[in-house]
Write a protein that holds these residues in place. Structure first.
Motif, PDB file in Angstrom:
ATOM      1  N   ASP A  97       0.828  -1.217   0.000  1.00  0.00           N
ATOM      2  CA  ASP A  97       0.000   0.000   0.000  1.00  0.00           C
ATOM      3  C   ASP A  97       0.856   1.258   0.000  1.00  0.00           C
ATOM      4  OD1 ASP A  97      -2.373  -1.344  -0.046  1.00  0.00           O
ATOM      5  OD2 ASP A  97      -2.752  -1.173   2.099  1.00  0.00           O
ATOM      6  N   ARG A  98       1.870   1.266   0.843  1.00  0.00           N
ATOM      7  CA  ARG A  98       2.725   2.445   0.900  1.00  0.00           C
ATOM      8  C   ARG A  98       3.478   2.646  -0.413  1.00  0.00           C
ATOM      9  NH1 ARG A  98       6.673   2.022   5.303  1.00  0.00           N
ATOM     10  NH2 ARG A  98       6.333  -0.206   5.259  1.00  0.00           N
ATOM     11  N   ALA A  99       3.937   1.540  -1.015  1.00  0.00           N
ATOM     12  CA  ALA A  99       4.622   1.639  -2.307  1.00  0.00           C
ATOM     13  C   ALA A  99       3.662   2.125  -3.387  1.00  0.00           C
ATOM     14  CB  ALA A  99       5.209   0.278  -2.689  1.00  0.00           C
ATOM     15  N   LEU A 100       2.431   1.634  -3.372  1.00  0.00           N
ATOM     16  CA  LEU A 100       1.446   2.057  -4.369  1.00  0.00           C
ATOM     17  C   LEU A 100       1.088   3.528  -4.201  1.00  0.00           C
ATOM     18  CD1 LEU A 100      -0.309   1.292  -6.753  1.00  0.00           C
ATOM     19  CD2 LEU A 100      -2.030   0.448  -5.153  1.00  0.00           C
ATOM     20  N   GLU A 101       0.969   3.982  -2.981  1.00  0.00           N
ATOM     21  CA  GLU A 101       0.694   5.410  -2.754  1.00  0.00           C
ATOM     22  C   GLU A 101       1.842   6.277  -3.277  1.00  0.00           C
ATOM     23  OE1 GLU A 101      -2.062   7.042  -1.796  1.00  0.00           O
ATOM     24  OE2 GLU A 101      -2.954   5.055  -1.882  1.00  0.00           O
ATOM     25  N   GLU A 102       3.078   5.806  -3.083  1.00  0.00           N
ATOM     26  CA  GLU A 102       4.231   6.550  -3.600  1.00  0.00           C
ATOM     27  C   GLU A 102       4.232   6.543  -5.125  1.00  0.00           C
ATOM     28  OE1 GLU A 102       7.729   8.840  -3.498  1.00  0.00           O
ATOM     29  OE2 GLU A 102       6.172   8.463  -2.015  1.00  0.00           O
ATOM     30  N   LEU A 103       3.886   5.395  -5.725  1.00  0.00           N
ATOM     31  CA  LEU A 103       3.817   5.322  -7.185  1.00  0.00           C
ATOM     32  C   LEU A 103       2.700   6.218  -7.720  1.00  0.00           C
ATOM     33  CD1 LEU A 103       4.903   4.067  -9.780  1.00  0.00           C
ATOM     34  CD2 LEU A 103       3.284   2.181  -9.463  1.00  0.00           C
ATOM     35  N   ARG A 104       1.571   6.293  -7.014  1.00  0.00           N
ATOM     36  CA  ARG A 104       0.488   7.202  -7.423  1.00  0.00           C
ATOM     37  C   ARG A 104       0.959   8.646  -7.422  1.00  0.00           C
ATOM     38  NH1 ARG A 104      -3.481   4.168  -3.729  1.00  0.00           N
ATOM     39  NH2 ARG A 104      -4.351   2.634  -5.144  1.00  0.00           N
ATOM     40  N   ARG A 105       1.821   8.969  -6.475  1.00  0.00           N
ATOM     41  CA  ARG A 105       2.343  10.331  -6.402  1.00  0.00           C
ATOM     42  C   ARG A 105       3.340  10.584  -7.529  1.00  0.00           C
ATOM     43  NH1 ARG A 105       6.459  13.063  -4.666  1.00  0.00           N
ATOM     44  NH2 ARG A 105       7.642  11.293  -3.901  1.00  0.00           N
ATOM     45  N   LEU A 106       4.215   9.601  -7.806  1.00  0.00           N
ATOM     46  CA  LEU A 106       5.268   9.769  -8.810  1.00  0.00           C
ATOM     47  C   LEU A 106       4.757   9.624 -10.248  1.00  0.00           C
ATOM     48  CD1 LEU A 106       8.078   7.643  -7.114  1.00  0.00           C
ATOM     49  CD2 LEU A 106       7.944  10.143  -7.244  1.00  0.00           C
ATOM     50  N   ALA A 107       3.942   8.603 -10.494  1.00  0.00           N
ATOM     51  CA  ALA A 107       3.473   8.296 -11.855  1.00  0.00           C
ATOM     52  C   ALA A 107       2.037   7.769 -11.783  1.00  0.00           C
ATOM     53  CB  ALA A 107       4.389   7.271 -12.508  1.00  0.00           C
ATOM     54  N   PRO A 108       1.056   8.684 -11.716  1.00  0.00           N
ATOM     55  CA  PRO A 108      -0.332   8.256 -11.503  1.00  0.00           C
ATOM     56  C   PRO A 108      -0.869   7.284 -12.548  1.00  0.00           C
ATOM     57  CG  PRO A 108      -0.143  10.667 -11.504  1.00  0.00           C
ATOM     58  CD  PRO A 108       1.190  10.117 -11.814  1.00  0.00           C
ATOM     59  N   GLN A 109      -0.552   7.496 -13.821  1.00  0.00           N
ATOM     60  CA  GLN A 109      -1.103   6.602 -14.847  1.00  0.00           C
ATOM     61  C   GLN A 109      -0.465   5.216 -14.768  1.00  0.00           C
ATOM     62  OE1 GLN A 109      -0.936   7.794 -19.037  1.00  0.00           O
ATOM     63  NE2 GLN A 109      -3.074   7.134 -19.124  1.00  0.00           N
ATOM     64  N   GLN A 110       0.823   5.147 -14.462  1.00  0.00           N
ATOM     65  CA  GLN A 110       1.467   3.848 -14.279  1.00  0.00           C
ATOM     66  C   GLN A 110       0.856   3.115 -13.098  1.00  0.00           C
ATOM     67  OE1 GLN A 110       5.719   4.317 -14.022  1.00  0.00           O
ATOM     68  NE2 GLN A 110       5.848   5.298 -16.033  1.00  0.00           N
ATOM     69  N   ALA A 111       0.571   3.846 -12.033  1.00  0.00           N
ATOM     70  CA  ALA A 111      -0.056   3.241 -10.853  1.00  0.00           C
ATOM     71  C   ALA A 111      -1.443   2.711 -11.199  1.00  0.00           C
ATOM     72  CB  ALA A 111      -0.137   4.259  -9.718  1.00  0.00           C
ATOM     73  N   GLN A 112      -2.229   3.501 -11.935  1.00  0.00           N
ATOM     74  CA  GLN A 112      -3.577   3.057 -12.307  1.00  0.00           C
ATOM     75  C   GLN A 112      -3.522   1.813 -13.177  1.00  0.00           C
ATOM     76  OE1 GLN A 112      -5.433   6.620 -14.025  1.00  0.00           O
ATOM     77  NE2 GLN A 112      -7.122   6.256 -12.621  1.00  0.00           N
ATOM     78  N   CYS A 113      -2.648   1.807 -14.171  1.00  0.00           N
ATOM     79  CA  CYS A 113      -2.545   0.657 -15.071  1.00  0.00           C
ATOM     80  C   CYS A 113      -2.068  -0.584 -14.316  1.00  0.00           C
ATOM     81  CB  CYS A 113      -1.611   0.967 -16.238  1.00  0.00           C
ATOM     82  SG  CYS A 113      -2.274   2.166 -17.403  1.00  0.00           S
ATOM     83  N   TRP A 114      -1.058  -0.429 -13.462  1.00  0.00           N
ATOM     84  CA  TRP A 114      -0.558  -1.562 -12.688  1.00  0.00           C
ATOM     85  C   TRP A 114      -1.653  -2.115 -11.789  1.00  0.00           C
ATOM     86  CZ3 TRP A 114      -0.136  -2.606  -7.489  1.00  0.00           C
ATOM     87  CH2 TRP A 114       0.603  -3.743  -7.161  1.00  0.00           C
ATOM     88  N   GLU A 115      -2.352  -1.232 -11.096  1.00  0.00           N
ATOM     89  CA  GLU A 115      -3.385  -1.659 -10.162  1.00  0.00           C
ATOM     90  C   GLU A 115      -4.551  -2.329 -10.885  1.00  0.00           C
ATOM     91  OE1 GLU A 115      -5.694   0.208  -6.311  1.00  0.00           O
ATOM     92  OE2 GLU A 115      -4.932   1.571  -7.839  1.00  0.00           O
ATOM     93  N   MET A 116      -4.979  -1.755 -11.999  1.00  0.00           N
ATOM     94  CA  MET A 116      -6.107  -2.333 -12.728  1.00  0.00           C
ATOM     95  C   MET A 116      -5.743  -3.697 -13.306  1.00  0.00           C
ATOM     96  SD  MET A 116      -7.638   1.067 -14.568  1.00  0.00           S
ATOM     97  CE  MET A 116      -9.288   0.501 -14.989  1.00  0.00           C
TER      98      MET A 116
END
Length: 195
Positions: A128-147
C-alpha cells in the motif's frame, strides 16, 4: 489549391479514416442498466484501493450518485467509461480525505475486527505504501498496474477505461510493476507504533 486564408490544403492534416478513429463506446441510455452492468468492476476497483468492503461500498455509493447526476454529461463524453472511472477514482480519494479528517474524532466500534483481518492488513501495508508513492510519482502507471495486477483487467479493457491504447496500458503497467518492485524493496518496514 488554397483555402480562404491562403494556406495550402497540403499543410492541413487529413481527417483520419474510419480505421484509425476509435469507435464510440456504446452505453445504455438508462443509468440503472449501465450501473448494473459495471457495478462489479467498480466495486473491485474500490475494494482494491480501500481494502474494506464496507468502505468500498460507501465510496461506490458516493460515486454512483455523482454519476447519476452527471449521466447526460457522461453519455456526451468521447469516452464515457473513462469519465465514470474518473468519478469513481475521485470519490475514493475523497473517502481517504474524509477518513483522515475525521480520524481524531471517531469513536471505536463495539465489534472489533478479528486478528486474521489485522494480520492481512499488516501484510499489505508495504505494498500500500509503495502504491501510494507510485500514485504520487506516476499516476497513470499506478492506475494501469493496479487495474491489471489487483483488479485482473485485460490491457484492452484498461485502455478503454483510461482512454489510452492497449499498448500504452501494457507499457504503463510494466513500468509501474518495475517501479513498484523498487519501491517495495526500498521502503523500510514499519515497526510497532509507527504511523
Amino acid at each position: 489549391m488554397s483555402d480562404t486564408f491562403g494556406r495550402g490544403y497540403e499543410l492541413v492534416d487529413p481527417e483520419p479514416g474510419p480505421e484509425t478513429q476509435p469507435g464510440p463506446v456504446k452505453l445504455p441510455l438508462d443509468f440503472e442498466v449501465f450501473f448494473r452492468q459495471n457495478k462489479d468492476a467498480f466495486f473491485r476497483i474500490a475494494v482494491g484501493r480501500l481494502h474494506d468492503s464496507r468502505d468500498a461500498d460507501e465510496a461506490l455509493s458516493d460515486a454512483a450518485l455523482v454519476m447519476y447526476k452527471k449521466w447526460e454529461r457522461i453519455l456526451a463524453h468521447p469516452n464515457p467509461i473513462a469519465m465514470a472511472h474518473r468519478i469513481l477514482d475521485n470519490k475514493i480519494t475523497d473517502f481517504y480525505r474524509r477518513t483522515a479528517r475525521y480520524a481524531g474524532r471517531e469513536q471505536s466500534l463495539t465489534d472489533r475486527p478479528d486478528s486474521s483481518y489485522l494480520m492481512e492488513m499488516r501484510s499489505v501495508d508495504k505494498v500500500d505504501r509503495a502504491l501510494e508513492e507510485l500514485r504520487r510519482l506516476a499516476p497513470q502507471q499506478a492506475q494501469c498496474w493496479e487495474m491489471h495486477k489487483v483488479d485482473g483487467l485485460a490491457y484492452a479493457v484498461i485502455g478503454k477505461h483510461l482512454g489510452i491504447s492497449e499498448g500504452a496500458a501494457k507499457t504503463n503497467a510494466s513500468k509501474g510493476h518495475k517501479k513498484m518492485k523498487g519501491l517495495i524493496r526500498d521502503l523500510p518496514d514499519m515497526e510497532k507504533g509507527d504511523s
